[in-house]
Design an enzyme around this catalytic site. Structure first.
Site, PDB file in Angstrom:
ATOM      1  CB  CYS A 112      -0.762   0.097   1.145  1.00  0.00           C
ATOM      2  SG  CYS A 112      -1.812   1.443   1.474  1.00  0.00           S
ATOM      3  CG  ASN A 216      -2.081  -6.566  -8.685  1.00  0.00           C
ATOM      4  OD1 ASN A 216      -1.489  -5.735  -8.181  1.00  0.00           O
ATOM      5  ND2 ASN A 216      -3.110  -6.598  -9.482  1.00  0.00           N
ATOM      6  N   GLY A 240      -7.433  -6.261 -10.057  1.00  0.00           N
ATOM      7  CA  GLY A 240      -8.311  -5.246  -9.290  1.00  0.00           C
ATOM      8  C   GLY A 240      -9.252  -4.699 -10.016  1.00  0.00           C
TER       9      GLY A 240
HETATM   10  C1  LIG Z   1      -9.992   0.998  -4.027  1.00  0.00           C
HETATM   11  C2  LIG Z   1      -8.680   0.222  -4.120  1.00  0.00           C
HETATM   12  C3  LIG Z   1      -8.471  -0.234  -2.924  1.00  0.00           C
HETATM   13  C4  LIG Z   1      -7.184  -0.985  -2.769  1.00  0.00           C
HETATM   14  N1  LIG Z   1      -7.302  -1.844  -1.522  1.00  0.00           N
HETATM   15  C5  LIG Z   1      -6.081  -2.570  -1.267  1.00  0.00           C
HETATM   16  C6  LIG Z   1      -5.775  -3.503  -0.060  1.00  0.00           C
HETATM   17  O1  LIG Z   1      -6.752  -3.501   0.825  1.00  0.00           O
HETATM   18  N2  LIG Z   1      -4.851  -4.084  -0.025  1.00  0.00           N
HETATM   19  C7  LIG Z   1      -3.884  -4.471  -1.195  1.00  0.00           C
HETATM   20  O2  LIG Z   1      -2.833  -5.193  -0.917  1.00  0.00           O
HETATM   21  N3  LIG Z   1      -3.987  -3.562  -2.167  1.00  0.00           N
HETATM   22  C8  LIG Z   1      -4.957  -2.916  -2.328  1.00  0.00           C
HETATM   23  N4  LIG Z   1      -5.242  -1.970  -3.513  1.00  0.00           N
HETATM   24  C9  LIG Z   1      -4.235  -2.439  -4.743  1.00  0.00           C
HETATM   25  C10 LIG Z   1      -5.008  -3.350  -5.433  1.00  0.00           C
HETATM   26  O3  LIG Z   1      -4.916  -4.581  -4.881  1.00  0.00           O
HETATM   27  C11 LIG Z   1      -3.990  -3.605  -6.989  1.00  0.00           C
HETATM   28  O4  LIG Z   1      -2.838  -4.057  -6.425  1.00  0.00           O
HETATM   29  C12 LIG Z   1      -3.865  -2.478  -7.677  1.00  0.00           C
HETATM   30  O5  LIG Z   1      -5.054  -1.849  -7.889  1.00  0.00           O
HETATM   31  C13 LIG Z   1      -3.241  -2.839  -8.902  1.00  0.00           C
HETATM   32  O6  LIG Z   1      -3.884  -3.841  -9.609  1.00  0.00           O
HETATM   33  P1  LIG Z   1      -5.073  -3.548 -10.744  1.00  0.00           P
HETATM   34  O7  LIG Z   1      -4.122  -2.679 -11.894  1.00  0.00           O
HETATM   35  O8  LIG Z   1      -5.519  -4.814 -11.304  1.00  0.00           O
HETATM   36  O9  LIG Z   1      -6.172  -2.605 -10.261  1.00  0.00           O
HETATM   37  C14 LIG Z   1      -6.370  -1.319  -3.774  1.00  0.00           C
HETATM   38  C15 LIG Z   1      -6.747  -0.610  -4.748  1.00  0.00           C
HETATM   39  C16 LIG Z   1      -7.829   0.301  -5.056  1.00  0.00           C
HETATM   40  C17 LIG Z   1      -7.994   0.578  -6.519  1.00  0.00           C
END
Ligand SMILES: Cc1cc2nc3c(=O)[nH]c(=O)nc-3n(C[C@H](O)[C@H](O)[C@H](O)COP(=O)(O)O)c2cc1C
Length: 328
Positions: A112, A216, A240
């Site tokens: 994060c 990811n 995500g």
């Molecule tokens: C609204 C939101 C909340 C997220 N909350 C978490 C979380 O609680 N834990 C975590 O490891 N990553 C969290 N992430 C990151 C996502 O798990 C992911 O790593 C990131 O969005 C990149 O992947 P994507 O391009 O498929 O979205 C969050 C992302 C978003 C957009």
């Protein structure tokens, strides 16, 4: 040491998945038990993660808020609980408490990038503190007993440091490692560096062949994920934000879904929310989900605008029920 060795010697459920497998990303304030079950109804991934749950709060008076993030139904299995926090002993205690709850594994958030979180030295700030990161992993492994322990992280803090940071993590007996292909500083502002994820797979082959690698970043379809797995050799893919663009993103093949199917999913979301959270979560934050279901058809914008004015699930249902039949 005995515990760390366990990970090398025992086969964890991570290794039983078809390759490549698909995971739905942890999404704070989004991927609770309700939304995970809606995604399942649309098209289920192989594995789910909870929202990140704070271990320091879990062992203190903050526990009731954390319990909401831990809630799930058996049908969501396999489900990984993701934890974060400052103190290794709290990870130990929380991991131990998670053993009996039916989770398939425990994941540690080291990714994060939020400034107020990173400021206190946790989550992706651990990239700059590899000694503490190792202590946290060890404490979690000890608390977790037989449950597999994994980490979700980025490829560096200010600059790309795949060799150094991912290499370090791969020496710690992890069952799985999810790599979001950006640095902390990059937040989500640049395209994910999939070549670095590929580099991490090579490191894994050299250092820790039994650690499952999940890539990811920016995956918008299952087909794109399969292509990335072929190109970079990851075992699994995590999606995500792609779920926001297409709630059916985990489905195989190119299937068109009607407006009526999307409206049915939204009604299901409203029903589950009411059954699960009535009196515990307020209605207002539920509105952020509407755009997932109601878009790209004539009248969608107006419909969403009127739903944004509603004050209750009942009002939202009434508006949806009045949708012209030629729209659904
Ligand atoms: C609204 C939101 C909340 C997220 N909350 C978490 C979380 O609680 N834990 C975590 O490891 N990553 C969290 N992430 C990151 C996502 O798990 C992911 O790593 C990131 O969005 C990149 O992947 P994507 O391009 O498929 O979205 C969050 C992302 C978003 C957009």
């Amino acid at each position: 040491m005995k515990i760390a060795l366990k990970s090398y010697l025992m086969k964890s459920f991570w290794q039983d998945f078809p390759k490549p497998f698909f995971a739905m990303a942890p999404l704070d304030d989004v991927s609770d038990t309700v939304f995970r079950r809606v995604v399942m109804r649309a098209a289920r991934p192989d594995v789910f993660f909870t929202e990140f749950a704070n271990a320091d709060a879990f062992v203190s008076a903050g526990r009731p808020a954390i319990e909401k993030k831990l809630r799930f139904e058996n049908e969501e299995s396999p489900l990984i609980v993701q934890i974060w926090g400052k103190f290794p002993e709290h990870y130990y205690e929380m991991a131990k408490a998670m053993r009996e709850r039916g989770f398939a594994g425990i994941d540690i958030n080291m990714g994060c990038p939020e400034k107020n979180i990173v400021r206190s030295g946790v989550c992706s700030a651990l990239i700059k503190d590899p000694v503490r990161a190792a202590e946290i992993i060890k404490a979690t492994q000890e608390g977790a007993g037989e449950l597999p322990v994994s980490v979700k992280t980025r490829i560096g803090f200010n600059t790309i440091a795949t060799e150094e940071w991912i290499g370090h993590l791969l020496g710690l007996g992890l069952d799985a490692l999810t790599i979001h292909g950006r640095t902390t500083k990059e937040m989500s502002k640049v395209p994910a560096h999939w070549d670095e994820i590929g580099r991490a797979v090579q490191l894994r082959d050299e250092i820790a062949p039994d650690t499952v690698i999940i890539g990811n970043g920016d995956i918008e379809s299952r087909a794109q994920g399969e292509e990335l797995a072929r190109e970079y050799g990851v075992d699994g893919l995590m999606i995500g934000r792609g779920v926001f663009h297409d709630i059916y993103v985990f489905e195989s093949g190119e299937v068109e879904h009607s407006v009526a199917e999307h409206v049915e999913l939204l009604n299901y979301h409203l029903d589950l929310f009411e059954q699960t959270w009535e009196g515990q979560k307020s209605y207002e934050p539920l509105k952020k989900f509407f755009k997932i279901y109601l878009k790209s058809f004539p009248g969608a914008n107006d419909l969403r605008a009127s739903l944004m004015e509603t004050k209750s699930i009942e009002e939202a249902r009434e508006i949806l029920a009045k949708m012209p039949q030629n729209q659904v």
